[in-house]
Design a protein around this motif. Structure first.
Motif, PDB file in Angstrom:
ATOM      1  N   VAL A  73      37.902  41.178  35.680  1.00 40.05           N
ATOM      2  CA  VAL A  73      37.428  42.216  36.606  1.00 40.05           C
ATOM      3  C   VAL A  73      37.391  43.663  37.270  1.00 40.05           C
ATOM      4  N   THR A  74      36.325  43.795  38.051  1.00 49.47           N
ATOM      5  CA  THR A  74      35.615  44.372  38.065  1.00 49.47           C
ATOM      6  C   THR A  74      35.520  45.205  39.602  1.00 49.47           C
ATOM      7  N   ASP A  75      34.300  46.018  39.950  1.00 48.33           N
ATOM      8  CA  ASP A  75      34.321  45.866  41.346  1.00 48.33           C
ATOM      9  C   ASP A  75      33.549  46.082  42.206  1.00 48.33           C
ATOM     10  N   ASP A  76      32.610  45.315  43.323  1.00 43.20           N
ATOM     11  CA  ASP A  76      31.329  44.786  43.591  1.00 43.20           C
ATOM     12  C   ASP A  76      30.132  46.132  42.937  1.00 43.20           C
ATOM     13  N   ALA A  77      30.559  47.564  42.600  1.00 48.99           N
ATOM     14  CA  ALA A  77      29.020  48.178  42.197  1.00 48.99           C
ATOM     15  C   ALA A  77      29.501  47.623  40.306  1.00 48.99           C
ATOM     16  N   ARG A  78      30.148  47.280  40.193  1.00 49.44           N
ATOM     17  CA  ARG A  78      30.602  47.017  38.195  1.00 49.44           C
ATOM     18  C   ARG A  78      30.128  47.910  37.401  1.00 49.44           C
ATOM     19  N   THR A  79      31.265  48.694  38.253  1.00 52.04           N
ATOM     20  CA  THR A  79      31.400  50.712  37.215  1.00 52.04           C
ATOM     21  C   THR A  79      32.442  50.627  36.229  1.00 52.04           C
ATOM     22  N   LYS A  80      33.578  49.546  36.416  1.00 50.90           N
ATOM     23  CA  LYS A  80      34.450  49.813  35.008  1.00 50.90           C
ATOM     24  C   LYS A  80      34.816  47.858  34.999  1.00 50.90           C
ATOM     25  N   TRP A  81      35.264  47.981  33.868  1.00 52.45           N
ATOM     26  CA  TRP A  81      35.714  45.929  33.837  1.00 52.45           C
ATOM     27  C   TRP A  81      36.868  46.407  33.382  1.00 52.45           C
ATOM     28  N   ASP A  82      38.032  44.917  33.365  1.00 54.62           N
ATOM     29  CA  ASP A  82      38.844  44.882  33.153  1.00 54.62           C
ATOM     30  C   ASP A  82      39.598  43.573  32.932  1.00 54.62           C
ATOM     31  N   ARG A  83      39.782  43.579  31.150  1.00 56.07           N
ATOM     32  CA  ARG A  83      40.408  42.047  31.017  1.00 56.07           C
ATOM     33  C   ARG A  83      41.354  42.196  30.526  1.00 56.07           C
ATOM     34  N   PHE A  84      42.060  40.704  31.110  1.00 56.69           N
ATOM     35  CA  PHE A  84      42.978  39.959  30.760  1.00 56.69           C
ATOM     36  C   PHE A  84      43.013  38.765  30.870  1.00 56.69           C
ATOM     37  N   ASP A  85      43.825  38.449  29.650  1.00 55.56           N
ATOM     38  CA  ASP A  85      43.764  37.633  28.156  1.00 55.56           C
ATOM     39  C   ASP A  85      45.607  37.002  29.196  1.00 55.56           C
ATOM     40  N   GLY A  86      45.001  35.523  29.228  1.00 50.35           N
ATOM     41  CA  GLY A  86      46.213  34.804  29.923  1.00 50.35           C
ATOM     42  C   GLY A  86      46.372  33.603  31.336  1.00 50.35           C
ATOM     43  N   SER A  87      46.731  32.603  31.656  1.00 47.55           N
ATOM     44  CA  SER A  87      46.428  32.219  32.316  1.00 47.55           C
ATOM     45  C   SER A  87      45.706  32.425  33.369  1.00 47.55           C
ATOM     46  N   PHE A  91      47.462  35.563  36.310  1.00 48.21           N
ATOM     47  CA  PHE A  91      46.698  36.347  37.008  1.00 48.21           C
ATOM     48  C   PHE A  91      47.104  36.693  38.562  1.00 48.21           C
ATOM     49  N   ILE A  92      46.718  35.648  38.996  1.00 50.06           N
ATOM     50  CA  ILE A  92      47.087  35.370  40.296  1.00 50.06           C
ATOM     51  C   ILE A  92      48.426  36.271  40.373  1.00 50.06           C
ATOM     52  N   TYR A  93      49.718  35.877  40.450  1.00 51.12           N
ATOM     53  CA  TYR A  93      50.440  35.799  40.577  1.00 51.12           C
ATOM     54  C   TYR A  93      51.180  37.051  40.780  1.00 51.12           C
ATOM     55  N   MET A  95      48.904  39.580  40.589  1.00 52.71           N
ATOM     56  CA  MET A  95      47.998  40.473  41.319  1.00 52.71           C
ATOM     57  C   MET A  95      49.047  40.155  42.863  1.00 52.71           C
ATOM     58  N   LEU A  96      48.930  39.295  43.316  1.00 53.94           N
ATOM     59  CA  LEU A  96      50.371  39.010  44.345  1.00 53.94           C
ATOM     60  C   LEU A  96      51.587  39.561  44.386  1.00 53.94           C
ATOM     61  N   THR A  97      51.942  39.972  42.944  1.00 53.37           N
ATOM     62  CA  THR A  97      53.255  40.280  43.368  1.00 53.37           C
ATOM     63  C   THR A  97      53.799  42.030  42.562  1.00 53.37           C
ATOM     64  N   ASP A  98      53.018  41.932  41.687  1.00 53.43           N
ATOM     65  CA  ASP A  98      53.150  43.363  40.939  1.00 53.43           C
ATOM     66  C   ASP A  98      52.542  44.446  41.669  1.00 53.43           C
ATOM     67  N   PRO A  99      53.088  45.060  42.396  1.00 54.64           N
ATOM     68  CA  PRO A  99      52.493  46.652  43.196  1.00 54.64           C
ATOM     69  C   PRO A  99      52.020  47.394  41.960  1.00 54.64           C
ATOM     70  N   LEU A 100      52.603  47.877  40.412  1.00 57.14           N
ATOM     71  CA  LEU A 100      51.558  48.196  39.257  1.00 57.14           C
ATOM     72  C   LEU A 100      50.492  47.198  38.539  1.00 57.14           C
ATOM     73  N   HIS A 101      50.352  46.195  39.142  1.00 59.79           N
ATOM     74  CA  HIS A 101      48.812  44.834  38.560  1.00 59.79           C
ATOM     75  C   HIS A 101      48.050  46.133  38.752  1.00 59.79           C
ATOM     76  N   PRO A 102      46.972  46.300  37.704  1.00 61.47           N
ATOM     77  CA  PRO A 102      46.374  46.428  38.428  1.00 61.47           C
ATOM     78  C   PRO A 102      45.313  46.439  39.191  1.00 61.47           C
ATOM     79  N   HIS A 103      45.100  45.709  39.547  1.00 56.11           N
ATOM     80  CA  HIS A 103      44.343  45.170  40.658  1.00 56.11           C
ATOM     81  C   HIS A 103      45.533  44.158  41.978  1.00 56.11           C
ATOM     82  N   SER A 104      46.426  45.114  41.722  1.00 61.90           N
ATOM     83  CA  SER A 104      47.133  44.129  42.858  1.00 61.90           C
ATOM     84  C   SER A 104      46.925  44.400  44.641  1.00 61.90           C
TER      85      SER A 104
END
Length: 126
Positions: A73-87, A91-93, A95-104
């Motif tokens: 995951v990155t923003d449209d400026a591609r300045t920082k990259w985050d990797r999430f291992d798992g399905s 990831f989507i679940y 992102m949609l439900t966990d307010p503490l997820h980095p890209h929530s």
């Protein structure tokens, strides 16, 4: 993957889309995706989504099992990259439900909602 043009009218083939970005980057010497390369390069990034918060979601195409590809995951400026291992589903679940997820997106809304879109006219699809 389906053949180009097999989707409904107006749909986008993600493989074709990513291959065109890879050609553009290679022809122009662009390194906007550093430290990664773009698909179809082995282990390259394959963009599968973006959000209204201008977040770009990619699969890192490492290994022969697409269901095990991590999400990058990155923003449209591609300045920082985050990797999430798992399905992707996990990831989507999160992102949609966990307010503490980095890209929530959950932290932007206090409850879930759904907006229905009118189905296209069959005449418009011909």
């Amino acid at each position: 993957m389906s053949e180009v043009g097999d989707g409904p009218p107006g749909s986008l083939d993600i493989v074709e889309f990513n291959e065109s970005w890879a050609r553009w980057a290679e022809d122009g010497g662009h390194d906007a995706w550093e430290p990664y390369r773009l698909y179809p390069a082995r282990g390259g990034l394959l963009q599968w989504a973006s959000t209204e918060q201008r977040t770009l979601l990619y699969w890192l195409t490492e290994g022969s099992a697409p269901d095990r590809w991590p999400t990058v995951v990155t923003d449209d400026a591609r300045t920082k990259w985050d990797r999430f291992d798992g399905s992707t589903a996990e990831f989507i679940y999160r992102m949609l439900t966990d307010p503490l997820h980095p890209h929530s997106t959950a932290r932007h809304f206090d409850r879930h909602w759904f907006m229905s879109y009118k189905s296209p006219n069959r005449e418009d699809c011909q």
